[in-house]
Scaffold this motif. Structure first.
Motif, short mmCIF file in Angstrom:
data_model
loop_
_atom_site.label_atom_id
_atom_site.label_comp_id
_atom_site.label_asym_id
_atom_site.label_seq_id
_atom_site.Cartn_x
_atom_site.Cartn_y
_atom_site.Cartn_z
N ALA A 133 1.29 -1.42 -0.71
CA ALA A 133 -0.55 0.07 0.21
C ALA A 133 0.75 0.97 0.00
O ALA A 133 1.62 1.02 0.61
N THR A 134 0.33 2.06 -0.59
CA THR A 134 1.20 3.56 -0.70
C THR A 134 -0.48 4.59 -0.56
O THR A 134 -1.30 4.86 -1.04
N SER A 135 -0.01 5.89 0.05
CA SER A 135 -0.66 6.69 0.58
C SER A 135 -1.20 7.39 -0.75
O SER A 135 -0.31 7.16 -1.53
N GLU A 136 -2.25 8.24 -0.96
CA GLU A 136 -3.18 8.19 -1.91
C GLU A 136 -2.10 9.54 -2.63
O GLU A 136 -1.67 9.22 -3.82
N GLU A 137 -1.95 10.36 -2.39
CA GLU A 137 -0.57 11.93 -2.40
C GLU A 137 0.68 11.32 -3.66
O GLU A 137 0.73 11.88 -3.76
N VAL A 138 0.70 9.98 -2.77
CA VAL A 138 2.29 10.04 -3.54
C VAL A 138 1.87 8.70 -4.50
O VAL A 138 3.27 7.76 -5.13
N ARG A 139 0.68 8.12 -4.97
CA ARG A 139 0.75 7.21 -6.02
C ARG A 139 0.83 7.64 -7.24
O ARG A 139 0.91 8.90 -7.98
N GLY A 140 2.10 6.88 -7.97
CA GLY A 140 2.50 6.70 -9.35
C GLY A 140 3.85 8.16 -9.44
O GLY A 140 4.74 8.53 -10.77
N LYS A 141 4.36 7.42 -8.33
CA LYS A 141 5.33 8.51 -8.11
C LYS A 141 6.95 7.00 -7.93
O LYS A 141 7.79 7.26 -7.68
N GLY A 142 6.20 5.54 -8.30
CA GLY A 142 7.54 4.40 -7.94
C GLY A 142 7.77 3.84 -6.71
O GLY A 142 8.40 2.51 -6.75
N ILE A 143 6.62 4.60 -5.51
CA ILE A 143 6.87 3.55 -4.30
C ILE A 143 6.88 2.74 -4.08
O ILE A 143 7.42 1.47 -3.70
N GLY A 144 5.34 1.78 -5.50
CA GLY A 144 5.05 0.61 -4.47
C GLY A 144 6.55 0.10 -5.33
O GLY A 144 6.55 -1.41 -4.93
N LYS A 145 6.96 0.25 -6.46
CA LYS A 145 7.38 -0.21 -7.07
C LYS A 145 9.27 -0.79 -6.47
O LYS A 145 9.32 -1.52 -6.34
N SER A 146 9.34 0.30 -5.66
CA SER A 146 10.83 0.23 -4.84
C SER A 146 9.86 -0.47 -3.85
O SER A 146 11.44 -1.57 -3.77
N LEU A 147 8.97 -1.04 -3.18
CA LEU A 147 8.66 -1.59 -2.39
C LEU A 147 8.79 -3.04 -2.63
O LEU A 147 9.23 -4.17 -2.24
N MET A 148 8.47 -3.26 -4.44
CA MET A 148 8.38 -4.69 -4.96
C MET A 148 9.82 -4.72 -4.87
O MET A 148 10.19 -6.46 -4.81
N ILE A 149 10.64 -4.26 -5.47
CA ILE A 149 12.21 -4.41 -6.00
C ILE A 149 12.60 -4.80 -4.60
O ILE A 149 13.51 -6.13 -4.49
#
Length: 197
Positions: free
Chosen positions: A129-145
């Motif tokens: 999960a990422t907070s709504e205001e940061v979606r699309g900034k690659g944070i989810g992808k970084s956590l998956m990596i």
């Protein structure tokens, strides 16, 4: 992203983890028992501090952007899941108030037990999960990596997860996760996806 920091979660992160994890479930009452949003968030926060629960902070990595927590990933070893589920269910059952709510929770545990989350010797991404205001900034992808790197370092060859809709299937597909099967979960379908790491 220069100001992104990925770190181990701590007990102090419980409220933000609860908020993040809560929105990952379409039917939060099936997962954490009936109650108001505040009651459910309190239960999740409690579970973050309970050793042996699925949500225990030592199973979680947190993303911070500019020093502010904005994402979390819960990673579980497949061999640990049965015991984590038992502990989590007992702790939730004890924290739910009201006989009817407890009965419904037991029913939901039985129905959810049919779900095939992962196979042997996999790292299972239980929640991302990422907070709504940061979606699309690659944070989810970084956590998956990070999850895949940790899986490799621990000798696992596969990461698995359950996606709940087409947009998530697309997100994980871009990270080379392959759709393996579809499963019914209460009122909707979940899609098991796997990646060799």
């Amino acid at each position: 992203m220069n100001n992104l920091n990925l770190r181990d979660a701590s007990e102090c992160d419980a409220p933000i983890i609860a908020e993040l994890v809560y929105v990952t479930e379409d039917d939060p009452e099936h997962e954490w028992g009936e109650g108001s949003k505040e009651e459910i968030l309190d239960r999740i926060s409690y579970l973050v501090k309970v050793e042996g629960s699925r949500y225990y902070y030592k199973n979680i990595k947190v993303a911070e952007l500019d020093g502010k927590p904005c994402g979390a990933i819960i990673l579980l070893k497949s061999d640990d899941i049965p015991m984590l589920d038992i502990t989590t269910s007992i702790k939730l059952f004890m924290s739910i108030k009201g006989v009817m709510r407890k009965i419904k929770f037991i029913r939901d545990i039985i129905l959810a037990s049919r779900l095939d989350e992962c196979e042997d010797h996999e790292i299972y991404v239980a929640n991302l999960a990422t907070s709504e205001e940061v979606r699309g900034k690659g944070i989810g992808k970084s956590l998956m990596i990070l999850a895949e790197k940790m899986a490799k370092e621990q000798g696992y060859k596969r990461c698995s997860l359950l996606a709940k809709d087409k947009s998530l299937i697309n997100f994980y597909s871009k990270l080379d996760y392959k759709l393996e099967k579809e499963e019914r979960y209460f009122s909707h379908n979940l899609y098991r996806m796997v990646k060799m790491v």
